[in-house]
Design an enzyme around this catalytic site. Structure first.
Site, short mmCIF file in Angstrom:
data_model
loop_
_atom_site.label_atom_id
_atom_site.label_comp_id
_atom_site.label_asym_id
_atom_site.label_seq_id
_atom_site.Cartn_x
_atom_site.Cartn_y
_atom_site.Cartn_z
N SER A 29 -5.26 -2.56 7.53
CA SER A 29 -4.25 -1.79 6.91
C SER A 29 -3.78 -3.13 5.83
O SER A 29 -4.30 -3.97 5.61
CB SER A 29 -3.25 -1.44 7.91
OG SER A 29 -2.44 -0.53 7.02
N ASN A 30 -2.53 -2.84 5.66
CA ASN A 30 -1.97 -3.79 4.57
C ASN A 30 -0.42 -3.70 4.89
O ASN A 30 0.06 -3.07 5.60
CB ASN A 30 -2.18 -3.22 3.13
CG ASN A 30 -1.84 -1.88 2.79
OD1 ASN A 30 -0.60 -1.73 2.68
ND2 ASN A 30 -2.79 -1.01 2.59
N ALA A 31 0.42 -4.42 4.06
CA ALA A 31 1.74 -4.73 4.18
C ALA A 31 2.67 -3.77 3.66
O ALA A 31 4.01 -4.10 3.68
CB ALA A 31 2.04 -6.33 4.26
#
Ligand code: C5P
Length: 224
Positions: A29-31
């Site tokens: 995933s990402n931030a």
């Protein structure tokens, strides 16, 4: 006066980060915090619009009053967006993973005792949701398609090219270099493109960006 300037209009807003499964318990995933997308949906709702809010992992809850649809992967988000059509406008704020593991195992990947090598993950491309909507035929394409571009270098150059490549009408570019604190933060600094000519907005809160964008959208639909 915000009033009911977008009453009767339907908008799709994507927000948050997608999660691409590696196995049943792990993902890539990402931030993304989902703060900017949530603020935009709220500003559209405040102007009387109907909002289909399609969101992945977020630090903030979806806005009250939206038709909120929670998704996991980019492919799930693609399906939900296309199911939510037709729409008058679509704002693509989500941080969509560009790639996903080619194979998400049905079982948790086991660590073999004494093993010294680590597994490698083969990746495949995800569909580009924004592009798929921007390039729909005129009968089904929303009148206004808005994208975001998170860049860490050559912001103007990359954003201008991105707007053309994706075929969206407007594009909001933001600098996500770590020193800007945009990811997860409450402030945003936008370079706005409605043509090849960049328009620099002052640094402001994500709420401020949402309000400014919603005002521009209301103006656009007033003229239509
Ligand atoms: O290509 P890039 O990821 O930089 O494009 C960013 C814009 O495209 C954002 O508006 C994002 O929400 C959208 N996007 C998308 N589907 C993807 C990748 C990006 O809708 N697979």
């Amino acid at each position: 006066d915000k009033g009911q300037s977008l009453k009767g209009k339907h908008f799709i807003v994507t927000s948050g980060g997608t999660r691409e499964p590696i196995d049943p318990v792990r993902f890539i995933s990402n931030a993304s915090s989902g703060k900017q997308g949530t603020a935009i949906a709220q500003s559209l709702l405040d102007r009387g619009a109907k909002v289909s809010f399609i969101y992945g992992a977020s630090d903030v809850p979806p806005p009250v009053g939206a038709n909120a649809i929670t998704i996991g992967s980019a492919q799930d988000m693609y399906d939900a967006v296309h199911q939510a059509l037709p729409a008058d406008g679509a704002i693509f704020c989500a941080a969509v993973a560009d790639w996903r593991p080619a194979q998400a195992g049905a079982e948790k990947i086991k660590k073999t005792p004494g093993e010294t090598a680590a597994p490698s993950i083969q990746m495949v491309l995800n569909p580009d949701i924004l592009k798929s909507v921007a390039q729909l035929d005129a009968a089904t394409r929303p009148q206004l398609v808005v994208g975001f571009a998170a860049e860490t270098e050559k912001l103007v150059e990359h954003a201008r090219a991105k707007r053309q490549r994706k075929g969206c009408d407007w594009l909001l570019a933001n600098d996500v270099s770590p020193e800007m604190g945009t990811f997860g933060g409450d402030q945003n600094k936008i370079i706005f493109f409605r043509s090849d000519e960049p328009q620099e907005w002052d640094k402001m809160s994500k709420k401020g960006v949402a309000e400014k964008l919603a005002d521009l959208i209301a103006k656009e639909f007033k003229g239509a």
